[in-house]
Design a protein around this motif. Structure first.
Motif, mmCIF file in Angstrom:
data_model
loop_
_atom_site.group_PDB
_atom_site.id
_atom_site.type_symbol
_atom_site.label_atom_id
_atom_site.label_comp_id
_atom_site.label_asym_id
_atom_site.label_seq_id
_atom_site.Cartn_x
_atom_site.Cartn_y
_atom_site.Cartn_z
ATOM 1 N N ARG A 101 0.848 -1.185 0.000
ATOM 2 C CA ARG A 101 0.000 0.000 0.000
ATOM 3 C C ARG A 101 0.889 1.241 0.000
ATOM 4 N NH1 ARG A 101 -2.868 -1.499 3.906
ATOM 5 N NH2 ARG A 101 -1.697 -0.476 5.545
ATOM 6 N N LEU A 102 0.777 2.053 -1.035
ATOM 7 C CA LEU A 102 1.623 3.222 -1.201
ATOM 8 C C LEU A 102 0.852 4.483 -0.809
ATOM 9 C CD1 LEU A 102 4.349 4.361 -2.293
ATOM 10 C CD2 LEU A 102 3.235 4.550 -4.524
ATOM 11 N N MET A 103 1.453 5.277 0.059
ATOM 12 C CA MET A 103 0.834 6.541 0.453
ATOM 13 C C MET A 103 1.501 7.690 -0.298
ATOM 14 S SD MET A 103 0.653 8.498 4.155
ATOM 15 C CE MET A 103 -0.767 7.620 4.799
ATOM 16 N N VAL A 104 0.685 8.501 -0.929
ATOM 17 C CA VAL A 104 1.145 9.736 -1.569
ATOM 18 C C VAL A 104 0.620 10.880 -0.718
ATOM 19 C CG1 VAL A 104 1.193 11.079 -3.689
ATOM 20 C CG2 VAL A 104 0.954 8.601 -3.809
ATOM 21 N N LYS A 105 1.525 11.645 -0.130
ATOM 22 C CA LYS A 105 1.095 12.679 0.816
ATOM 23 C C LYS A 105 1.806 13.996 0.543
ATOM 24 C CE LYS A 105 4.512 11.350 4.329
ATOM 25 N NZ LYS A 105 4.715 10.913 5.725
ATOM 26 N N SER A 106 1.262 15.063 1.164
ATOM 27 C CA SER A 106 1.852 16.392 0.989
ATOM 28 C C SER A 106 1.333 17.320 2.077
ATOM 29 C CB SER A 106 1.507 16.958 -0.391
ATOM 30 O OG SER A 106 1.961 18.285 -0.518
ATOM 31 N N HIS A 107 2.168 18.307 2.444
ATOM 32 C CA HIS A 107 1.758 19.380 3.357
ATOM 33 C C HIS A 107 1.804 20.727 2.643
ATOM 34 C CE1 HIS A 107 2.756 16.203 6.295
ATOM 35 N NE2 HIS A 107 1.889 16.819 7.085
ATOM 36 N N TYR A 108 1.809 20.663 1.330
ATOM 37 C CA TYR A 108 1.833 21.878 0.510
ATOM 38 C C TYR A 108 0.497 22.617 0.668
ATOM 39 C CZ TYR A 108 1.907 24.653 -3.804
ATOM 40 O OH TYR A 108 1.860 25.667 -4.721
ATOM 41 N N PRO A 109 0.452 23.974 0.671
ATOM 42 C CA PRO A 109 1.594 24.870 0.440
ATOM 43 C C PRO A 109 2.227 25.433 1.710
ATOM 44 C CG PRO A 109 -0.440 26.069 0.113
ATOM 45 C CD PRO A 109 -0.837 24.666 0.488
ATOM 46 N N LEU A 110 1.443 25.544 2.804
ATOM 47 C CA LEU A 110 1.939 26.219 4.007
ATOM 48 C C LEU A 110 2.051 25.295 5.206
ATOM 49 C CD1 LEU A 110 -0.142 29.540 3.765
ATOM 50 C CD2 LEU A 110 2.209 29.127 3.009
ATOM 51 N N GLY A 111 1.790 24.025 5.017
ATOM 52 C CA GLY A 111 1.854 23.092 6.129
ATOM 53 C C GLY A 111 0.641 23.121 7.035
ATOM 54 N N LEU A 112 -0.401 23.854 6.635
ATOM 55 C CA LEU A 112 -1.608 23.949 7.448
ATOM 56 C C LEU A 112 -2.561 22.783 7.214
ATOM 57 C CD1 LEU A 112 -2.362 27.769 7.115
ATOM 58 C CD2 LEU A 112 -1.096 26.581 8.918
ATOM 59 N N THR A 113 -2.351 22.042 6.149
ATOM 60 C CA THR A 113 -3.218 20.908 5.833
ATOM 61 C C THR A 113 -2.359 19.674 5.570
ATOM 62 O OG1 THR A 113 -3.198 21.544 3.502
ATOM 63 C CG2 THR A 113 -5.051 22.320 4.846
ATOM 64 N N ARG A 114 -2.983 18.539 5.770
ATOM 65 C CA ARG A 114 -2.355 17.261 5.448
ATOM 66 C C ARG A 114 -3.234 16.574 4.410
ATOM 67 N NH1 ARG A 114 -2.516 11.795 7.356
ATOM 68 N NH2 ARG A 114 -0.475 10.782 7.191
ATOM 69 N N VAL A 115 -2.706 16.413 3.210
ATOM 70 C CA VAL A 115 -3.456 15.788 2.127
ATOM 71 C C VAL A 115 -2.739 14.512 1.724
ATOM 72 C CG1 VAL A 115 -2.256 17.267 0.466
ATOM 73 C CG2 VAL A 115 -4.349 16.094 -0.221
ATOM 74 N N TRP A 116 -3.497 13.452 1.498
ATOM 75 C CA TRP A 116 -2.875 12.170 1.162
ATOM 76 C C TRP A 116 -3.834 11.305 0.349
ATOM 77 C CZ3 TRP A 116 -5.479 12.967 5.617
ATOM 78 C CH2 TRP A 116 -6.346 11.963 6.052
ATOM 79 N N SER A 117 -3.256 10.265 -0.221
ATOM 80 C CA SER A 117 -4.039 9.283 -0.970
ATOM 81 C C SER A 117 -3.331 7.946 -0.872
ATOM 82 C CB SER A 117 -4.194 9.697 -2.440
ATOM 83 O OG SER A 117 -4.913 8.711 -3.165
ATOM 84 N N TRP A 118 -4.098 6.867 -0.719
ATOM 85 C CA TRP A 118 -3.539 5.522 -0.726
ATOM 86 C C TRP A 118 -3.657 4.954 -2.129
ATOM 87 C CZ3 TRP A 118 -6.585 6.237 3.959
ATOM 88 C CH2 TRP A 118 -5.782 6.328 5.110
ATOM 89 N N VAL A 119 -2.536 4.460 -2.632
ATOM 90 C CA VAL A 119 -2.468 3.959 -4.003
ATOM 91 C C VAL A 119 -2.031 2.493 -3.966
ATOM 92 C CG1 VAL A 119 -1.320 4.192 -6.232
ATOM 93 C CG2 VAL A 119 -1.947 6.233 -4.936
#
Length: 320
Positions: free
Chosen positions: A158-176
């Protein structure tokens, strides 16, 4: 404990249904998740305090600042989602390797049609994490390190694609669930010859380890060669350890015989893998004898891969 395990299993099945395993996966809104990060809690607390301060003192400048920060927070959520939306991940062919090594699973990451850079991190486990910047409308090849522990087909988990872009105020991710595989050969290790085989290299079924017709010269010693082919007299006189070469129709023809080695299945396969690599270096023809499988003697890189693949997939239920 069992209830939590069942809930976790059901949750992962649900995520896989939303993003089925495939050779190429495109991130869409169905499989992208956005939540505030821990650092956003302090940001929101400061925003609320500013709003209370501006309301209490009826200061329009402070109120405008608090409203601006709230708007910035919601805009950040939108940009965070767009940072992953439309990203295409493709599994590439990965070169085979040996058990115990760190494989680098090749993944191609392509940006969406939007004209901006994408900032993301790929994670398969705690030890497998790679950060990457994908330029606008560009393609980047990522090598994700994965530790191997068993032979056979290595499938990317299970591969996680994640990011805290742009200011680190949010956590966005997807399981691939990416359909990317690599073939893992047995770990090459020397193994002992079975005691019921004679030192002349002949097994009980009459299969020969080496041909021994006319003597034609000497060659460097190779591990696993029959003891009767060692030039003991020359070695006793202080010379190097060498093998006597013989001519004939079966010159330099060797067999990797599963039954000739001692130990369990993995020990024997590791020994056969070790001998295959040694004999390939010496340029000799060699064949493979496994229970239910016979590969005729040959030489070359393609033959070596055929032999090592047979060893890697031996006695495994799923050999596709």
């Amino acid at each position: 404990m069992q209830t939590s395990h069942r809930l976790e299993t059901l949750f992962w099945r649900w995520t896989e249904r939303r993003s089925p395993r495939a050779r190429q996966v495109t991130l869409r809104h169905r499989s992208i998740y956005v939540v505030p990060s821990l650092s956003s809690l302090g940001f929101l607390l400061a925003t609320v305090l500013l709003w209370l301060l501006g309301t209490n003192y009826q200061n329009n400048l402070i109120l405008a600042t608090s409203f601006f920060l709230i708007a910035l927070f919601f805009i950040t959520i939108l940009h965070a989602f767009q940072n992953l939306s439309g990203i295409k991940l493709s599994g590439l062919n990965t070169q085979p390797g040996f058990c115990g090594e760190i494989f680098h699973i090749a993944i191609e990451v392509a940006a969406s049609a939007q004209g901006k850079d994408h900032y993301l991190t790929l994670t398969e486990s705690a030890q497998s994490e790679v950060s990457v910047v994908v330029p606008a409308r560009g393609v980047v090849k990522v090598n994700l390190p994965v530790q191997t522990q068993t032979r056979g087909w290595l499938s990317l988990g299970r591969l996680m694609v994640k990011s805290h872009y742009p200011l680190g105020l949010t956590r966005v991710w997807s399981w691939v669930y990416l359909d990317a595989q690599a073939l893992v050969y047995p770990q090459p290790k020397p193994a002992q010859l079975a005691l019921h085989f004679g030192a002349d290299g002949d097994s009980e079924d009459g299969a020969r380890l080496l041909a021994d017709d006319d003597f034609i010269g000497f060659a460097d010693y190779q591990p696993g060669a029959p003891l009767t082919h060692v030039a003991w007299k020359q070695y006793a006189r202080g010379g190097e350890l060498q093998l006597k070469q013989y001519g004939g129709a079966e010159q330099d023809s060797l067999w990797l015989d599963y039954q000739r080695l001692m130990g369990d299945v993995e020990t024997r396969l590791s020994g056969l893998c070790y001998l295959a690599l040694q004999w390939q270096k010496s340029g000799r023809d060699y064949g493979l004898l496994l229970p239910g499988l016979r590969i005729e003697p040959a030489c070359g890189e393609s033959h070596l891969h055929k032999v090592l693949k047979a060893l890697a997939l031996f006695d495994l239920r799923d050999v596709s």
